[in-house]
Scaffold this active site. Structure first.
Site, mmCIF file in Angstrom:
data_model
loop_
_atom_site.group_PDB
_atom_site.id
_atom_site.type_symbol
_atom_site.label_atom_id
_atom_site.label_comp_id
_atom_site.label_asym_id
_atom_site.label_seq_id
_atom_site.Cartn_x
_atom_site.Cartn_y
_atom_site.Cartn_z
ATOM 1 N N ASP A 162 11.608 -22.479 41.178
ATOM 2 C CA ASP A 162 12.699 -22.458 40.125
ATOM 3 C C ASP A 162 12.183 -23.338 39.033
ATOM 4 O O ASP A 162 12.855 -23.991 38.388
ATOM 5 C CB ASP A 162 14.018 -23.434 40.637
ATOM 6 C CG ASP A 162 14.427 -22.788 41.942
ATOM 7 O OD1 ASP A 162 14.940 -21.702 42.251
ATOM 8 O OD2 ASP A 162 14.478 -23.604 43.182
ATOM 9 N N GLY A 165 15.259 -16.234 43.182
ATOM 10 C CA GLY A 165 16.227 -16.070 42.384
ATOM 11 C C GLY A 165 15.731 -16.366 40.887
ATOM 12 O O GLY A 165 15.648 -17.548 40.538
ATOM 13 N N HIS A 166 15.854 -15.409 40.143
ATOM 14 C CA HIS A 166 15.604 -15.708 38.781
ATOM 15 C C HIS A 166 17.014 -15.648 37.834
ATOM 16 O O HIS A 166 17.687 -14.825 38.074
ATOM 17 C CB HIS A 166 14.801 -14.470 38.115
ATOM 18 C CG HIS A 166 13.312 -14.597 38.376
ATOM 19 N ND1 HIS A 166 12.612 -15.842 38.572
ATOM 20 C CD2 HIS A 166 12.209 -13.677 38.503
ATOM 21 C CE1 HIS A 166 11.424 -15.646 38.977
ATOM 22 N NE2 HIS A 166 11.217 -14.331 38.930
ATOM 23 N N LYS A 197 10.389 -19.609 35.936
ATOM 24 C CA LYS A 197 9.352 -18.523 35.782
ATOM 25 C C LYS A 197 9.936 -17.377 35.132
ATOM 26 O O LYS A 197 9.460 -16.452 34.357
ATOM 27 C CB LYS A 197 8.745 -17.902 37.146
ATOM 28 C CG LYS A 197 7.952 -19.011 37.869
ATOM 29 C CD LYS A 197 7.544 -18.663 39.158
ATOM 30 C CE LYS A 197 8.851 -18.300 40.036
ATOM 31 N NZ LYS A 197 9.310 -19.521 40.370
ATOM 32 N N GLN A 240 9.091 -17.847 43.969
ATOM 33 C CA GLN A 240 8.751 -19.099 44.690
ATOM 34 C C GLN A 240 7.810 -20.052 43.782
ATOM 35 O O GLN A 240 7.420 -19.404 42.661
ATOM 36 C CB GLN A 240 8.716 -19.011 46.124
ATOM 37 C CG GLN A 240 10.060 -18.739 46.769
ATOM 38 C CD GLN A 240 10.175 -17.309 47.377
ATOM 39 O OE1 GLN A 240 9.131 -16.580 47.334
ATOM 40 N NE2 GLN A 240 11.357 -16.838 47.575
HETATM 41 P P1 GDP Z 1 12.636 -19.196 38.205
HETATM 42 O O1 GDP Z 1 13.116 -18.751 39.855
HETATM 43 O O2 GDP Z 1 11.278 -19.961 38.351
HETATM 44 O O3 GDP Z 1 12.944 -18.076 37.227
HETATM 45 O O4 GDP Z 1 13.919 -20.382 37.941
HETATM 46 P P2 GDP Z 1 15.379 -20.276 38.102
HETATM 47 O O5 GDP Z 1 15.801 -19.017 37.429
HETATM 48 O O6 GDP Z 1 16.042 -20.561 39.536
HETATM 49 O O7 GDP Z 1 15.688 -21.484 37.449
HETATM 50 C C1 GDP Z 1 15.512 -21.821 35.969
HETATM 51 C C2 GDP Z 1 16.849 -22.046 35.326
HETATM 52 O O8 GDP Z 1 16.364 -22.815 34.348
HETATM 53 C C3 GDP Z 1 17.478 -20.818 34.696
HETATM 54 O O9 GDP Z 1 18.805 -21.266 34.602
HETATM 55 C C4 GDP Z 1 16.911 -21.016 33.204
HETATM 56 O O10 GDP Z 1 18.126 -20.297 32.248
HETATM 57 C C5 GDP Z 1 16.560 -22.364 33.014
HETATM 58 N N1 GDP Z 1 15.779 -22.601 32.043
HETATM 59 C C6 GDP Z 1 14.400 -21.900 31.884
HETATM 60 N N2 GDP Z 1 13.584 -22.722 30.797
HETATM 61 C C7 GDP Z 1 14.249 -23.676 30.554
HETATM 62 C C8 GDP Z 1 14.346 -24.721 29.694
HETATM 63 O O11 GDP Z 1 13.198 -24.764 29.105
HETATM 64 N N3 GDP Z 1 15.229 -25.628 29.427
HETATM 65 C C9 GDP Z 1 16.606 -25.370 30.210
HETATM 66 N N4 GDP Z 1 17.436 -26.422 29.767
HETATM 67 N N5 GDP Z 1 16.665 -24.475 30.818
HETATM 68 C C10 GDP Z 1 15.775 -23.627 31.511
#
Ligand code: GDP
Length: 435
Positions: free
Chosen positions: A15, A42-43, A18, A225
């Site tokens: 989370d 989950g992205h 990525k 992950q």
């Molecule tokens: P992933 O699995 O690593 O892709 O992460 P998730 O998608 O679960 O969580 C990332 C969340 O953080 C998503 O809702 C993105 O829109 C948000 N996000 C990503 N980069 C940033 C950032 O620089 N600032 C903020 N406020 N939100 C971000």
């Protein structure tokens, strides 16, 4: 011509954001491939005002012109994949460029049931899984009783495999206190029908990825992950069952290690995690934790909706992460979320039984005993949307000085340059340092 591959992995507990980093880097790639995990990942990617959530399909699909690969290291839940494909089609995104490895293992309904039963039996040693059957599917892969995507395409093979596996699983389920029968006939009907629906997407994706590389095209390998829940180097057993680190990309997609020359570690500007297990820099429930979790943070699991535990950046954790991944650069996300805090801490070492260490212990007991040694930084003001856009347009130098100090320290702590800084959820809220 030979073109190297880039790997993007989470440097913490997953989370990290990525999805957005992959989305930015995908611009130049022909192929975007996932190499591990399953529907437990989950992205979330925001394009304009639209939010997309993906559990299986690489988020590169939103670019419309990328070949998106679900690699052999992923465990595939076919009904879910069919649903994600339908959702994309309904929203006007083409799916013909998706390819699923014929060697990828299949998550079966009995894996989900087993997941819940196993977690219940493990009590306080439960990994805090998403109950989506991912662990049991990987168990079957290693035990050589798993079904692969290629098996769903051949009725004879599927029937024969189920004949052996279904009774084994039924025995196991019953031994664990399960009540449902494992209905061989129904499974055959359902999964051969799913195989028929997915047939056109299934192929030898290792050959495809290698051909792209041989043809001089860029390939982006997307890890699900994070490194601290990796099956080998994560906080065992409070992690996941797949290889989440950069090396996992080779086995999980079917390329040689010499193909990879760039490893981007995605680091959230603080730490968060769902589920149980030690978390040395965890912030107890107070106003700072509240700020990180809710103020623009949205720290609730994409797959589970569970509130995440939050804490400060952890130096020893990031050092381990770098050691096992070999990052060539970092992408730091959610810097905007720290805005508005007076002081920000970073753990630079642990105090373990009166001794200072910068190593991250393998023993869970030792990790529980680690007391973080913090260095404190001055905070900066919260940024509103307009400010975020202004900074993103002007670049790194436009960030508040305190934020730049924090980033410079992080880069020094891990020993790797920073190539991207996220200051908002959108694709456009990203500062590119052009490393
Ligand atoms: P992933 O699995 O690593 O892709 O992460 P998730 O998608 O679960 O969580 C990332 C969340 O953080 C998503 O809702 C993105 O829109 C948000 N996000 C990503 N980069 C940033 C950032 O620089 N600032 C903020 N406020 N939100 C971000």
């Amino acid at each position: 011509m030979f073109m190297p591959a880039t790997v993007v992995v989470g440097a913490q507990f997953g989370d990290e954001g990525k999805g957005k980093v992959v989305d930015c880097l995908a611009e130049r790639a022909l192929v975007v491939a996932r190499f591990n995990g399953g529907s437990n990942a989950g992205h979330t990617v925001k394009v304009g005002d639209k939010a997309f959530k993906f559990h299986l399909i690489p988020s590169g699909i939103l670019h419309r012109d990328k070949v998106c690969v679900i690699g052999n290291g992923v465990v595939v839940d076919p009904p879910l994949l069919v649903e994600e494909l339908r959702d994309l089609e309904e929203r006007g995104y083409p799916t013909e460029l998706l390819r699923v490895s014929e060697r990828a293992h299949v998550v079966m309904p009995y894996h989900r049931t087993l997941d819940a039963l196993e977690e219940a039996l493990k009590g306080d040693q439960a990994a805090g899984t998403t109950r989506r059957g991912i662990g049991p599917a990987y168990e079957d892969k290693a035990a050589r009783v798993g079904l692969r995507m290629v098996d769903l395409l051949d009725e004879e093979v599927l029937r024969e495999k189920l004949r052996v596996v279904a009774p084994m699983k039924e025995r196991l389920l019953r031994a664990y206190g399960g009540k449902e029968a494992v209905d061989q006939g129904r499974l055959f009907e359902e999964y051969s029908a799913l195989g028929a629906k997915l047939r056109d997407y299934v192929c030898d994706t290792s050959a495809l990825v290698n051909e792209a590389l041989d043809g001089g095209r860029e390939v982006l390998l997307e890890g699900a992950q994070g490194s601290l829940i990796d099956v080998d180097f994560g906080i065992y057993p409070y992690g996941t069952s797949s290889s989440c680190i950069a090396g996992g990309a080779c086995a999980g997609v079917g390329i040689g290690p010499t193909r990879i020359t760039r490893v981007v570690g995605v680091v959230k500007a603080f730490t968060s995690r769902v589920g149980t297990g030690p978390f040395p820099t965890e912030i107890p429930d107070n106003s700072v934790a509240d700020h990180l979790r809710t103020t623009g943070g949205g720290e609730y699991g994409t797959t589970t909706g569970r509130p995440r535990r939050v804490g400060w950046l952890d130096g020893p954790m990031l050092r381990l992460s770098h050691r096992v991944n070999g990052f060539t650069s970092l992408a730091v996300t959610k810097m905007d979320v720290l805005g508005g805090l007076k002081k920000i801490k970073v753990c630079v070492a642990y105090d373990l039984g009166g001794k200072r260490t910068t190593e991250f212990p393998a023993s869970t007991k030792a990790l529980e005993a680690c007391r973080p040694v913090y260095r404190e930084f001055e905070g900066w003001d919260a940024m509103d949307q307009e400010e975020v856009r202004r900074i993103a347009a002007r670049g790194y130098a436009a960030l508040p000085e305190e934020a730049r100090d924090y980033l410079a320290f992080l880069s020094e702590l891990v020993g790797v340059p920073i190539e991207k800084v996220g200051i908002g959820p959108g694709r456009e809220d990203t500062i590119d340092l052009g490393t």
